[in-house]
Design a protein around this motif. Structure first.
Motif, mmCIF file in Angstrom:
data_model
loop_
_atom_site.group_PDB
_atom_site.id
_atom_site.type_symbol
_atom_site.label_atom_id
_atom_site.label_comp_id
_atom_site.label_asym_id
_atom_site.label_seq_id
_atom_site.Cartn_x
_atom_site.Cartn_y
_atom_site.Cartn_z
ATOM 1 N N GLN A 162 19.788 56.461 -44.844
ATOM 2 C CA GLN A 162 20.457 55.231 -44.423
ATOM 3 C C GLN A 162 21.223 54.573 -45.568
ATOM 4 N N THR A 163 20.647 54.537 -46.758
ATOM 5 C CA THR A 163 21.367 53.921 -47.872
ATOM 6 C C THR A 163 22.599 54.753 -48.229
ATOM 7 N N SER A 164 22.487 56.070 -48.148
ATOM 8 C CA SER A 164 23.658 56.933 -48.377
ATOM 9 C C SER A 164 24.730 56.666 -47.331
ATOM 10 N N LYS A 165 24.301 56.525 -46.093
ATOM 11 C CA LYS A 165 25.228 56.230 -45.001
ATOM 12 C C LYS A 165 25.989 54.926 -45.266
ATOM 13 N N ASP A 166 25.259 53.905 -45.708
ATOM 14 C CA ASP A 166 25.865 52.605 -46.000
ATOM 15 C C ASP A 166 26.888 52.703 -47.133
ATOM 16 N N ILE A 167 26.529 53.413 -48.184
ATOM 17 C CA ILE A 167 27.437 53.566 -49.320
ATOM 18 C C ILE A 167 28.657 54.379 -48.908
ATOM 19 N N ASN A 168 28.439 55.465 -48.178
ATOM 20 C CA ASN A 168 29.565 56.283 -47.728
ATOM 21 C C ASN A 168 30.509 55.493 -46.830
ATOM 22 N N LYS A 169 29.970 54.668 -45.962
ATOM 23 C CA LYS A 169 30.814 53.842 -45.093
ATOM 24 C C LYS A 169 31.659 52.886 -45.929
#
Length: 149
Positions: free
Chosen positions: A54-61
């Motif tokens: 989830q944190t990777s998803k947030d950063i990628n977004k």
């Protein structure tokens, strides 16, 4: 024989040292999602490390909403620790998805790489000056814009 074991242990523990404020990160390399080697050195001012999906998803977004050179312009790198992900999942699903992003994602595959601190549900922000860590902070997606202001 004892000397060889001692040397191996010293090398292992020297490389596994967790980074702290005032530590010099030296120079090290990681592969990105395209298997291109990138070297982190004293020119990097910001490192963001993610340990969770989830944190990777947030950063990628966040990064995907910026231009392709955003990280480079800010002397920053994004590192995703994917060491806990099963290899088959990494190869079949994660890497193909990561290749869709216009920004570079440096990857940690080795679970013995313990240089970076982690806190559940947050990413780790490292601020550096001339290769020396000046700040370590745990951030959420709401903090990302402020990181680059």
């Amino acid at each position: 024989m004892k000397k060889i074991i001692l040397i191996v242990c010293l090398v292992f523990f020297a490389n596994a040292k967790e980074f702290h404020v005032k530590d010099n990160i030296g120079s090290f390399s990681l592969l990105d999602q395209f298997d291109t080697k990138h070297t982190i050195n004293k020119n990097i001012k910001t490192i963001i490390v993610s340990f969770e999906k989830q944190t990777s998803k947030d950063i990628n977004k966040f990064l995907n909403s910026k231009n392709a050179t955003f990280l480079k312009e800010h002397n920053a790198v994004f590192i995703a620790n994917i060491s806990s992900m099963p290899t088959i999942i990494t190869k079949l699903f994660a890497l193909p998805k990561m290749k869709e992003y216009k920004h570079k994602i440096l990857l940690i595959y080795d679970d013995a790489d313990t240089r970076f601190k982690s806190v559940e549900g947050k990413s780790t922000l490292y601020r550096l000056k001339n290769g020396v860590i000046t700040q370590i902070k745990f951030i959420t997606k709401d903090d990302l814009q402020k990181v680059f202001e």
